[in-house]
Design an enzyme around this catalytic site. Structure first.
Site, mmCIF file in Angstrom:
data_model
loop_
_atom_site.group_PDB
_atom_site.id
_atom_site.type_symbol
_atom_site.label_atom_id
_atom_site.label_comp_id
_atom_site.label_asym_id
_atom_site.label_seq_id
_atom_site.Cartn_x
_atom_site.Cartn_y
_atom_site.Cartn_z
ATOM 1 N N ASN A 1 9.279 7.368 -6.310
ATOM 2 C CA ASN A 1 9.919 7.203 -7.811
ATOM 3 C C ASN A 1 11.542 7.094 -7.612
ATOM 4 O O ASN A 1 12.299 6.932 -8.441
ATOM 5 C CB ASN A 1 9.757 8.581 -8.481
ATOM 6 C CG ASN A 1 10.266 9.667 -7.941
ATOM 7 O OD1 ASN A 1 10.653 9.588 -7.007
ATOM 8 N ND2 ASN A 1 10.240 10.554 -8.887
ATOM 9 N N THR B 1 15.117 10.358 -4.726
ATOM 10 C CA THR B 1 16.193 10.496 -3.673
ATOM 11 C C THR B 1 15.852 9.537 -2.641
ATOM 12 O O THR B 1 16.594 9.301 -1.715
ATOM 13 C CB THR B 1 15.923 12.081 -3.073
ATOM 14 O OG1 THR B 1 14.537 12.174 -2.511
ATOM 15 C CG2 THR B 1 16.402 13.117 -3.721
ATOM 16 N N GLY B 2 15.015 8.687 -2.786
ATOM 17 C CA GLY B 2 14.527 7.546 -1.681
ATOM 18 C C GLY B 2 15.572 6.423 -2.212
ATOM 19 O O GLY B 2 16.133 6.485 -3.556
ATOM 20 N N ASN C 1 -2.480 15.561 -6.795
ATOM 21 C CA ASN C 1 -2.627 14.483 -7.279
ATOM 22 C C ASN C 1 -2.977 13.457 -5.886
ATOM 23 O O ASN C 1 -4.265 12.529 -5.970
ATOM 24 C CB ASN C 1 -1.675 13.468 -7.905
ATOM 25 C CG ASN C 1 -1.596 14.077 -9.428
ATOM 26 O OD1 ASN C 1 -2.378 14.590 -9.985
ATOM 27 N ND2 ASN C 1 -0.504 13.972 -9.806
ATOM 28 N N LYS D 1 -9.779 12.370 -1.840
ATOM 29 C CA LYS D 1 -11.002 12.682 -2.381
ATOM 30 C C LYS D 1 -11.926 11.764 -2.845
ATOM 31 O O LYS D 1 -13.158 11.409 -2.404
ATOM 32 C CB LYS D 1 -10.908 13.836 -3.200
ATOM 33 C CG LYS D 1 -12.373 14.284 -3.655
ATOM 34 C CD LYS D 1 -12.431 15.687 -4.340
ATOM 35 C CE LYS D 1 -13.470 16.177 -5.072
ATOM 36 N NZ LYS D 1 -13.122 15.957 -6.526
ATOM 37 N N TYR E 1 11.808 24.883 -3.000
ATOM 38 C CA TYR E 1 11.462 23.908 -1.771
ATOM 39 C C TYR E 1 9.977 24.532 -0.924
ATOM 40 O O TYR E 1 9.005 24.302 -0.601
ATOM 41 C CB TYR E 1 12.187 23.133 -0.959
ATOM 42 C CG TYR E 1 11.963 22.452 0.261
ATOM 43 C CD1 TYR E 1 11.409 21.190 -0.480
ATOM 44 C CD2 TYR E 1 12.096 22.722 1.406
ATOM 45 C CE1 TYR E 1 11.162 20.281 0.763
ATOM 46 C CE2 TYR E 1 11.743 21.726 2.482
ATOM 47 C CZ TYR E 1 11.290 20.324 2.168
ATOM 48 O OH TYR E 1 10.914 19.564 2.913
ATOM 49 N N THR F 1 15.379 16.902 11.161
ATOM 50 C CA THR F 1 15.199 15.509 11.708
ATOM 51 C C THR F 1 16.509 14.748 11.379
ATOM 52 O O THR F 1 16.959 15.108 10.275
ATOM 53 C CB THR F 1 14.096 15.059 11.388
ATOM 54 O OG1 THR F 1 12.804 15.876 11.636
ATOM 55 C CG2 THR F 1 13.914 13.689 11.763
#
Ligand code: UDP
Length: 310
Positions: A34, A37-38, A101, A107, A147, A177
């Site tokens: 969305n 933050t990407g 979700n 599944k 978080y 990382t």
């Protein structure tokens, strides 16, 4: 037949490296993000390939994917302390509703589900280094709790889908990382220190800098993730670099590598900032035959070159 992978959070720092890794191995990749933050810039170079598809979607809302999926890698979440302090409720929602979700899709498609968990499940650890068997020391109501607890819930629901619905699930606990495509202003120690050093501005060490972290270069991390995905392991596995150091040592190393004139300044330590953090990677070594290869100075030099280039 080509295998198809859905990567949630695929436009993020780690997600974008995973998109590249899977495309390189000949998979079809659906990247869902969305962009809270990407960043689209992280994946723009992949748009030209016919095996790559980007879907802008918040996975905390119902996910609709037509056709077969072989693997779901669930990496969507704000992950830097300042991001989850800025977006506390979306962070809780993506760890809880987003994971639910994504598991629902796994599944329905009967595919493998891979959860990006975190060393934050160990909180401010009373055991160092942290093995997977350690249950952690988390403050549920502190600012980081949004978080930590979201990821702890995500692990719990992932194991429930594994046990109750028989889904083949994997859980990686990712330790600090770093590398190319971290956001310049994501507030973490490495991008902060590098950008401050490159600008000859003060290096902001929080507290007295005696707290420790263990930093893993992103290529090592994504190789470990791939090995875990292909393994038979369903319990959580730590992936990180056990090279533990104080934040003060990290700051000095970055000043040295950038030939910077920056001086270190000391700022208030954030609430519940873990005092130590180091992965015990015995399990990854044994089960996955994985261990990190890139040393700190090499990884930092590549990351410094990246920040110089943008
Ligand atoms: N830190 C720091 N200066 C900064 C940013 C972070 O001293 O400008 C410290 C922070 O307080 C923590 C460590 O660096 O002790 C790692 O923080 P980061 O935000 O990178 O990730 P964390 O490991 O806390 O999730």
């Amino acid at each position: 037949m080509r295998k198809k992978v859905l990567i949630t959070g695929g436009a993020g720092f780690i997600g974008s490296h995973l998109c590249e890794l899977f495309l390189g191995k000949g998979y079809d990749v659906i990247c869902m993000d969305n962009l809270i933050t990407g960043k689209i810039e992280n994946i723009e170079h992949l748009f030209a390939g016919k095996n790559f598809k980007f879907v802008k979607h918040n996975v905390s809302e119902k996910i609709n994917i037509k056709g077969r999926i072989d693997y779901i890698l669930h990496f969507a979440s704000p992950a830097s302390p300042i991001d989850y302090l800025k977006y506390p409720i979306p962070t809780l929602k993506v760890g809880a509703l987003g994971t639910h979700n994504a598991l629902g899709v796994a599944k329905a498609k009967r595919c493998v589900f891979f959860l990006a968990s975190t060393s934050e499940v160990y909180g401010d650890p009373l055991v160092n280094p942290q093995p997977e068997s350690y249950w952690g020391n988390v403050n549920p109501i502190g600012p980081r709790g949004v978080y930590d607890e979201a990821k702890r819930f995500a692990e719990a629901i992932t194991m429930a889908y594994h046990r109750y619905h028989g889904i083949n699930t994997k859980i990686v606990r990712i330790f600090n990382t770093y590398g190319e495509r971290m956001r310049e202003n994501d507030g973490r120690a490495i991008p902060n220190f590098i950008n401050q050093a490159l600008d000859n501005k003060p290096i902001t060490v929080y507290g007295n800098g005696s707290q420790t972290r263990s930093f893993c270069y992103v290529s090592d991390l994504v190789n470990g993730i791939y090995k875990l995905l292909m393994s038979k392991e369903n319990d959580p596995v730590n992936i990180g670099n056990p090279n533990e150091m104080t934040l003060l040592k990290l700051a000095r190393t970055i000043i040295m590598l950038t030939n910077s004139k920056s001086k270190i300044v000391y700022k208030a330590l954030p609430v519940d900032d873990p005092k130590v953090r180091r992965p015990n990677i015995a399990k990854a070594k044994k089960m996955l035959k994985w261990q990190p290869k890139v040393g700190l100075e090499e990884g930092l030099s590549r990351t410094i070159d990246y920040f110089k280039s943008i």
